[in-house]
Design a protein around this motif. Structure first.
Motif, PDB file in Angstrom:
ATOM      1  N   ALA A  61       0.975  -1.042   0.292  1.00 36.52           N
ATOM      2  CA  ALA A  61      -0.190   0.154   0.274  1.00 36.52           C
ATOM      3  C   ALA A  61       0.927   0.753  -0.263  1.00 36.52           C
ATOM      4  N   LEU A  62       2.087   0.981   0.428  1.00 41.80           N
ATOM      5  CA  LEU A  62       3.123   2.369   0.443  1.00 41.80           C
ATOM      6  C   LEU A  62       3.319   2.667  -0.658  1.00 41.80           C
ATOM      7  N   TYR A  63       3.471   1.726  -1.830  1.00 42.16           N
ATOM      8  CA  TYR A  63       4.091   2.151  -3.138  1.00 42.16           C
ATOM      9  C   TYR A  63       2.928   2.590  -3.999  1.00 42.16           C
ATOM     10  N   PHE A  64       1.205   2.118  -4.057  1.00 37.53           N
ATOM     11  CA  PHE A  64       0.238   2.221  -4.506  1.00 37.53           C
ATOM     12  C   PHE A  64       0.443   3.502  -4.515  1.00 37.53           C
ATOM     13  N   PRO A  65       0.080   4.468  -5.244  1.00 38.92           N
ATOM     14  CA  PRO A  65       0.098   6.163  -5.452  1.00 38.92           C
ATOM     15  C   PRO A  65      -1.086   6.411  -4.676  1.00 38.92           C
ATOM     16  N   PRO A  66      -2.258   5.907  -4.871  1.00 35.19           N
ATOM     17  CA  PRO A  66      -3.468   6.615  -4.246  1.00 35.19           C
ATOM     18  C   PRO A  66      -4.121   5.992  -2.856  1.00 35.19           C
ATOM     19  N   SER A  67      -3.337   4.733  -2.671  1.00 34.58           N
ATOM     20  CA  SER A  67      -4.177   4.307  -1.271  1.00 34.58           C
ATOM     21  C   SER A  67      -1.983   5.493   0.148  1.00 34.58           C
ATOM     22  N   TYR A  68      -1.307   5.706  -0.940  1.00 35.98           N
ATOM     23  CA  TYR A  68       0.054   6.252  -0.011  1.00 35.98           C
ATOM     24  C   TYR A  68      -0.548   7.513  -0.083  1.00 35.98           C
ATOM     25  N   ASP A  69      -0.829   7.982  -0.605  1.00 32.57           N
ATOM     26  CA  ASP A  69      -2.177   9.563  -0.563  1.00 32.57           C
ATOM     27  C   ASP A  69      -3.576   9.573   0.436  1.00 32.57           C
ATOM     28  N   ARG A  70      -3.738   8.817  -0.152  1.00 31.07           N
ATOM     29  CA  ARG A  70      -4.966   8.571   1.627  1.00 31.07           C
ATOM     30  C   ARG A  70      -4.449   7.919   2.977  1.00 31.07           C
ATOM     31  N   ILE A  71      -3.419   7.048   2.709  1.00 29.21           N
ATOM     32  CA  ILE A  71      -2.323   6.746   4.224  1.00 29.21           C
ATOM     33  C   ILE A  71      -2.060   8.334   4.576  1.00 29.21           C
ATOM     34  N   LYS A  72      -1.583   8.995   3.984  1.00 25.89           N
ATOM     35  CA  LYS A  72      -0.947  10.409   4.470  1.00 25.89           C
ATOM     36  C   LYS A  72      -1.713  11.220   4.464  1.00 25.89           C
ATOM     37  N   GLY A  73      -3.106  11.171   3.830  1.00 24.73           N
ATOM     38  CA  GLY A  73      -4.035  12.337   3.786  1.00 24.73           C
ATOM     39  C   GLY A  73      -4.602  12.249   5.870  1.00 24.73           C
ATOM     40  N   VAL A  74      -4.411  10.518   5.835  1.00 27.60           N
ATOM     41  CA  VAL A  74      -5.316   9.831   7.064  1.00 27.60           C
ATOM     42  C   VAL A  74      -4.627  10.552   8.642  1.00 27.60           C
ATOM     43  N   THR A  75      -3.478  10.125   8.213  1.00 29.68           N
ATOM     44  CA  THR A  75      -2.101   9.953   9.250  1.00 29.68           C
ATOM     45  C   THR A  75      -1.627  11.373   9.788  1.00 29.68           C
ATOM     46  N   GLY A  76      -1.107  11.607   8.420  1.00 29.87           N
ATOM     47  CA  GLY A  76      -0.352  13.048   8.278  1.00 29.87           C
ATOM     48  C   GLY A  76       1.231  12.475   8.403  1.00 29.87           C
ATOM     49  N   ILE A  77       1.180  11.416   7.768  1.00 32.47           N
ATOM     50  CA  ILE A  77       2.747  11.208   7.673  1.00 32.47           C
ATOM     51  C   ILE A  77       3.652  10.961   6.574  1.00 32.47           C
ATOM     52  N   SER A  78       4.113  11.690   6.274  1.00 33.87           N
ATOM     53  CA  SER A  78       4.855  11.420   4.878  1.00 33.87           C
ATOM     54  C   SER A  78       6.089  10.664   5.078  1.00 33.87           C
TER      55      SER A  78
END
Length: 101
Positions: free
Chosen positions: A51-68
């Motif tokens: 999930a860290l490598y698929f761009p849509p899921s990474y963007d979602r994780i980054k948006g929810v957690t605020g961690i990049s």
């Protein structure tokens, strides 16, 4: 100025393709370890890592957690995933003799 924008766009699409390809690779490794490996937890961990490598899921994780995650950290994680799979994954354990010969 216009040619610089086209170059930037082609670089972005290239790296986007690399992310999708490696994400699919890690996802497939996870499925292989779940189905035929001796450690399904490793397979589940690889599915989550993909999930860290698929761009849509990474963007979602980054948006929810605020961690990049920095690109360097993602590259190190990719090398670690490959190393772990080659050392203790289903392929290295001989569960896929049609792949390893």
């Amino acid at each position: 100025m216009k040619s610089e924008s086209k170059q930037n766009q082609s670089d972005t699409s290239f790296w986007n393709s690399v992310k999708w390809t490696f994400g699919a690779f890690v996802f497939a490794l996870g499925i292989m370890n779940i189905l035929r490996g001796n450690d399904p937890a490793l397979g589940v961990a690889m599915l989550f890592a993909s999930a860290l490598y698929f761009p849509p899921s990474y963007d979602r994780i980054k948006g929810v957690t605020g961690i990049s995650l920095h690109y360097f950290l993602r590259i190190v994680l990719a090398l670690l995933i490959i190393w772990i799979n080659m050392a203790v994954g289903a392929i290295s354990e001989g569960y896929y003799p049609e792949i390893t010969g």
